[in-house]
Enzyme design. Structure first.
Site, mmCIF file in Angstrom:
data_model
loop_
_atom_site.group_PDB
_atom_site.id
_atom_site.type_symbol
_atom_site.label_atom_id
_atom_site.label_comp_id
_atom_site.label_asym_id
_atom_site.label_seq_id
_atom_site.Cartn_x
_atom_site.Cartn_y
_atom_site.Cartn_z
ATOM 1 N N THR A 199 0.934 -1.308 -0.016
ATOM 2 C CA THR A 199 0.183 -0.011 -0.012
ATOM 3 C C THR A 199 1.114 1.114 0.270
ATOM 4 O O THR A 199 1.988 1.187 0.358
ATOM 5 C CB THR A 199 -0.821 0.182 1.205
ATOM 6 O OG1 THR A 199 -1.443 -1.168 1.612
ATOM 7 C CG2 THR A 199 -1.961 1.205 1.183
ATOM 8 N N ARG B 8 -13.277 -8.627 -3.306
ATOM 9 C CA ARG B 8 -12.569 -8.065 -2.048
ATOM 10 C C ARG B 8 -12.288 -6.564 -1.848
ATOM 11 O O ARG B 8 -11.644 -6.064 -2.790
ATOM 12 C CB ARG B 8 -11.616 -9.149 -1.900
ATOM 13 C CG ARG B 8 -10.841 -8.910 -0.378
ATOM 14 C CD ARG B 8 -9.462 -8.094 -0.436
ATOM 15 N NE ARG B 8 -8.973 -8.310 0.684
ATOM 16 C CZ ARG B 8 -7.599 -7.468 1.018
ATOM 17 N NH1 ARG B 8 -7.255 -6.643 -0.050
ATOM 18 N NH2 ARG B 8 -7.238 -7.411 2.069
ATOM 19 N N THR C 128 -1.006 -0.031 6.144
ATOM 20 C CA THR C 128 -0.535 -0.995 5.454
ATOM 21 C C THR C 128 -0.580 -2.523 6.156
ATOM 22 O O THR C 128 -0.047 -2.417 7.185
ATOM 23 C CB THR C 128 0.691 -0.824 4.497
ATOM 24 O OG1 THR C 128 1.151 -1.594 3.805
ATOM 25 C CG2 THR C 128 1.782 -0.399 5.502
ATOM 26 N N GLY C 129 -1.205 -3.393 5.346
ATOM 27 C CA GLY C 129 -0.828 -4.820 5.998
ATOM 28 C C GLY C 129 -2.107 -5.610 5.529
ATOM 29 O O GLY C 129 -2.603 -5.256 4.662
#
Length: 344
Positions: A209, A237, A259-260
């Site tokens: 991201t 999704r 982010t992750g």
């Protein structure tokens, strides 16, 4: 007095196997507050897996994004414009999972999500599942500024983007050989191990991201996040990047971009949780950010990181993975870029 900028990495061992990260501390920056922080994704980022050329290219792109946002701030621009300036540069760099470097969905298309939030007004905008908008962060901004809504998706989001005169490109503009190779590897693993079943994704599929948080000369904050999402994603999704309070949040006190593994960030409301800890517990930016990543996220089994900037120019960048592309720039223009977990 402004406190020393501390770039914190989560000091907790992951049950998933990643080792704990140590704190990254810059020299004393009292009187020279941070005005912009950026990230380019967290995950299994190690020196062993990085060529010197790629390392240099990523640092250069992070620095370019930081300087672009810094120029806006120093010219008296607002924090939203600084976030836009920084993120659009990273959206054009195929080294990051956003814009031009977005990963492939299962059907071999690239689909983007993005969001932005204005800490001064509490307004926000987001888009999800777009396939032809060159700069998704700009679409998110237009949703905030020119519609009565917060989140638009799919065909409707693209119709709105065209009405707003945003730059549209063929989906092939976003296709890169390395991202296609990643998709094909995942799909080969699926065929060889599970037949028609859909296995749980590997950790690397969930990370990637870009984001920025900016502090204007007037002391207002804004945050934004943009991503290509998850490699091999299905069924439309949506991760945390376009979800206000999960992947992005800003108010008068603090701005956050995440982010992750998005499913964890959504369930835990990670970005909003940092702001809530500061508001209700009186925690400083370092304590709130590192607790949410090092304890809340880690104990839930999630991986990733956040960048956080408060209204006094104090920044924190904790993560519980092996690395996170990240950087900061101060009011005077001091640039710091970091990639690995052991960097100081």
């Amino acid at each position: 007095m402004f406190r020393t900028l501390v770039l914190l990495a989560a000091a907790v061992a992951l049950s998933l196997g990643a080792s704990a990260q140590s704190a990254n501390v810059l020299p004393d920056l009292d009187g020279d507050p941070v005005v912009l922080v950026v990230h380019g994704g967290a995950g299994t980022i190690t020196r062993a897996a990085m060529t010197p050329e790629t390392d240099a290219a990523i640092r250069a792109s992070l620095a370019e994004a930081l300087r672009a946002g810094h120029a806006v701030v120093m010219a008296g621009g607002d924090a939203l414009d600084a976030v836009d300036a920084a993120i659009t540069i990273m959206e054009d760099d195929p080294n990051f999972n956003a814009g031009r470097g977005g990963v492939f969905a299962a059907d071999q298309t690239v689909r983007h999500d993005a969001s932005i939030m204005d800490g001064a007004t509490g307004l926000a905008g987001a888009s999800s599942g777009t396939m032809h908008v060159r700069h998704p962060i700009r679409l998110a901004r237009r949703v905030m500024d020119a519609s009565p809504h917060v989140l638009l998706s799919g065909d409707g989001a693209e119709e709105f983007a065209m009405q707003q005169g945003l730059e549209m490109v063929p989906n092939t503009y976003f296709h890169t050989p390395s991202r296609l190779d990643g998709l094909l590897r995942v799909q080969e693993r699926e065929r060889s191990t599970t037949g028609l079943a859909v296995p749980s994704p590997d950790a690397w599929q969930m990370h990637g991201t870009v984001g920025a948080v900016a502090l204007s000369a007037e002391g207002t904050l804004a945050a934004g996040t943009s991503t290509g999402g998850m490699t091999n994603k299905r069924w439309g999704r949506i991760g945390d990047a376009p979800i206000i309070g999960a992947g992005t949040f800003a108010d008068g006190t603090v701005g956050i971009s995440a982010t992750g593994h998005g499913e964890f960030f959504i369930r835990l409301g990670v970005a909003r949780d940092v702001a809530a800890r500061m508001a209700y517990l009186g925690e400083d930016v370092d304590t709130a950010a590192s607790t949410v990543i090092g304890t809340t996220l880690t104990e839930a089994g999630g991986t990733g990181g956040i960048i956080v900037l408060d209204a006094q120019g104090n920044a924190s960048m904790p993560f519980n993975t092996e690395g996170m592309y990240r950087g900061a720039i101060t009011r005077s223009g001091v640039v710091t870029t970091l990639i690995y977990g052991d960097e100081e």
